[in-house]
Design a protein around this motif. Structure first.
Motif, PDB file in Angstrom:
ATOM      1  N   VAL A   1       0.864  -1.191   0.000  1.00  0.00           N
ATOM      2  CA  VAL A   1       0.000   0.000   0.000  1.00  0.00           C
ATOM      3  C   VAL A   1       0.899   1.239   0.000  1.00  0.00           C
TER       4      VAL A   1
ATOM      5  N   GLU B   1      -6.613   9.719  -2.278  1.00  0.00           N
ATOM      6  CA  GLU B   1      -7.963   9.154  -2.494  1.00  0.00           C
ATOM      7  C   GLU B   1      -8.541   8.703  -1.153  1.00  0.00           C
TER       8      GLU B   1
ATOM      9  N   GLY C   1      -4.855   4.578  -0.696  1.00  0.00           N
ATOM     10  CA  GLY C   1      -6.101   5.250  -0.334  1.00  0.00           C
ATOM     11  C   GLY C   1      -6.321   5.110   1.153  1.00  0.00           C
ATOM     12  N   ILE C   2      -7.381   5.747   1.628  1.00  0.00           N
ATOM     13  CA  ILE C   2      -7.735   5.617   3.047  1.00  0.00           C
ATOM     14  C   ILE C   2      -9.233   5.380   3.143  1.00  0.00           C
ATOM     15  N   PHE C   3      -9.612   4.408   3.974  1.00  0.00           N
ATOM     16  CA  PHE C   3     -11.000   4.014   4.211  1.00  0.00           C
ATOM     17  C   PHE C   3     -11.377   4.507   5.611  1.00  0.00           C
TER      18      PHE C   3
ATOM     19  N   ASP D   1     -13.877  -1.669  -1.286  1.00  0.00           N
ATOM     20  CA  ASP D   1     -13.104  -0.465  -0.955  1.00  0.00           C
ATOM     21  C   ASP D   1     -11.705  -0.828  -0.475  1.00  0.00           C
TER      22      ASP D   1
ATOM     23  N   GLY E   1      -5.516   2.153   5.774  1.00  0.00           N
ATOM     24  CA  GLY E   1      -5.006   2.333   4.404  1.00  0.00           C
ATOM     25  C   GLY E   1      -3.605   2.895   4.404  1.00  0.00           C
ATOM     26  N   SER E   2      -3.341   3.825   3.500  1.00  0.00           N
ATOM     27  CA  SER E   2      -2.002   4.425   3.341  1.00  0.00           C
ATOM     28  C   SER E   2      -1.548   5.031   4.663  1.00  0.00           C
TER      29      SER E   2
ATOM     30  N   THR F   1      -1.324   9.006  -0.307  1.00  0.00           N
ATOM     31  CA  THR F   1      -2.465   8.822  -1.211  1.00  0.00           C
ATOM     32  C   THR F   1      -3.202  10.142  -1.416  1.00  0.00           C
TER      33      THR F   1
ATOM     34  N   ILE G   1      -7.881  -0.091  -2.129  1.00  0.00           N
ATOM     35  CA  ILE G   1      -6.810   0.560  -1.346  1.00  0.00           C
ATOM     36  C   ILE G   1      -5.565  -0.327  -1.277  1.00  0.00           C
TER      37      ILE G   1
END
Ligand code: AHG
Ligand code: MN
Ligand code: MN
Ligand code: MN
Length: 315
Positions: free
Chosen positions: A179, A185, A239-241, A230, A300-301, A183, A234
């Protein structure tokens, strides 16, 4: 020897752990076949029942749960099964060395619109019972039922990706997912803004401000509404959730479930160099008190998760 079997033998000397992962991979392959035919079989609708979560169950929630049960009942090394769709933990084999916690069908609200859904699983050592912190997981994974059927799995090393081929064999397609640290996103359900706390509001507003604001860079937004979809995006491109604590979910501790959504995804993220947090602590350090416990999920990131944690530290 298949790619998955070869990978498992390289990742662990414990054949019984490898066997539990193979059982879940077998369940995933079977569920994939059911999902592909579900609209023809008329199975994409509601089951007419409500689960312990208070959700209206889909027929495929129950069918997927039954498929996982069938595969794990044939494995003598599973002592207990915890499932989103079962009120209580199920006793399986008395000599089992592992506990499996599963979300048999994640994102099931998307079934009737043919969007990627998945099966998530976490494997814990049996000795400590189901209520162990995610840090002690033996393995975790998910199957993503999308344009391709992917199995993402980690024991203790890399997070690897397999793809189901036409003969029903899992083929290694990514040996080590990474990852990206940074990011542009983010993934959050922005319809919930009125429930957000100051940290979430601050982070999202700063991201939406893009290069004109303190973040100093442009962001894009994606929200599938299926955690597996999602998270897989990622895992593959960064990305980050965020499903953070908000005023509506606070009474329940959050929206997503610790044992079979947050912990397995956090384990997989860690294996790919990502980071996971409740906003205030690492998800893998949360001590569970109930099998269907909910937690805030930010993952995520790594650089972006730290940015959100900074917002929480501001109080
Ligand atoms: P499940 O289908 O297993 O109950 O999980 C649904 C979860 C998760 O997949 C997704 O991220 C989230 O629900 C979406 O929530 P909203 O519908 O509130 O966006
Ligand atoms: Mn559900
Ligand atoms: Mn889910
Ligand atoms: Mn589910």
């Amino acid at each position: 020897m298949t790619d998955l079997a070869r990978w498992l033998s390289a990742q662990t000397q414990d054949d019984t752990l490898a066997g539990v992962i193979l059982s879940m991979a077998g369940a995933g392959a079977e569920i994939a076949g059911v999902l592909q035919q579900a609209p023809i079989a008329g199975q994409t609708g509601p089951a007419g029942a409500t689960n312990v979560q208070g959700e209206a169950q889909k027929a495929l929630d129950i069918i997927s749960n039954d498929i996982v049960l069938n595969h794990l009942r044939q494995n003598p090394h599973v002592s207990i099964l915890v499932s989103e769709e079962l009120d209580e933990a199920v006793e399986m084999s008395s000599q089992g060395g592992f506990i499996v916690a599963t979300d048999p069908l994640d994102g099931s609200s998307n079934l009737d619109v043919n969007v990627t859904v998945g099966t998530i699983f976490s494997v814990l050592p049996a000795a400590g019972g189901p209520l162990q912190a995610g840090r002690v997981q033996c393995a975790a994974g998910y199957v993503a039922y999308g344009p391709a059927t992917s199995l993402v799995v980690r024991i203790a090393g890399d997070t690897s990706v397999f793809t189901l081929d036409g003969a029903g064999t899992w083929r290694l397609t990514l040996a080590a997912a990474r990852v990206p640290e940074a990011t542009g996103e983010f993934a959050i359900n922005t319809a919930r803004e009125r429930f957000w706390d100051a940290a979430t509001r601050g982070y999202v507003h700063e991201s939406v401000a893009g290069e004109t604001g303190a973040a100093g860079k442009r962001y894009n937004m994606r929200w599938v509404g299926s955690m597996v979809a999602d998270i897989h995006r990622i895992l593959m491109r960064g990305g980050i959730f965020l499903y953070p604590l908000d005023s509506e979910t606070a009474a329940k501790g959050g929206r997503l479930r610790l044992l079979y959504e947050a912990n397995p995804m956090a384990w997989l993220m860690e294996g790919a160099g990502g980071r996971s947090s409740t906003g205030r602590q690492d998800i893998l350090d949360v001590a569970p008190t109930a099998i269907h416990q909910r937690v805030p999920v930010i993952l995520g990131s790594a650089e972006e998760v730290r940015r959100v944690e900074d917002w929480y530290r501001r109080g």
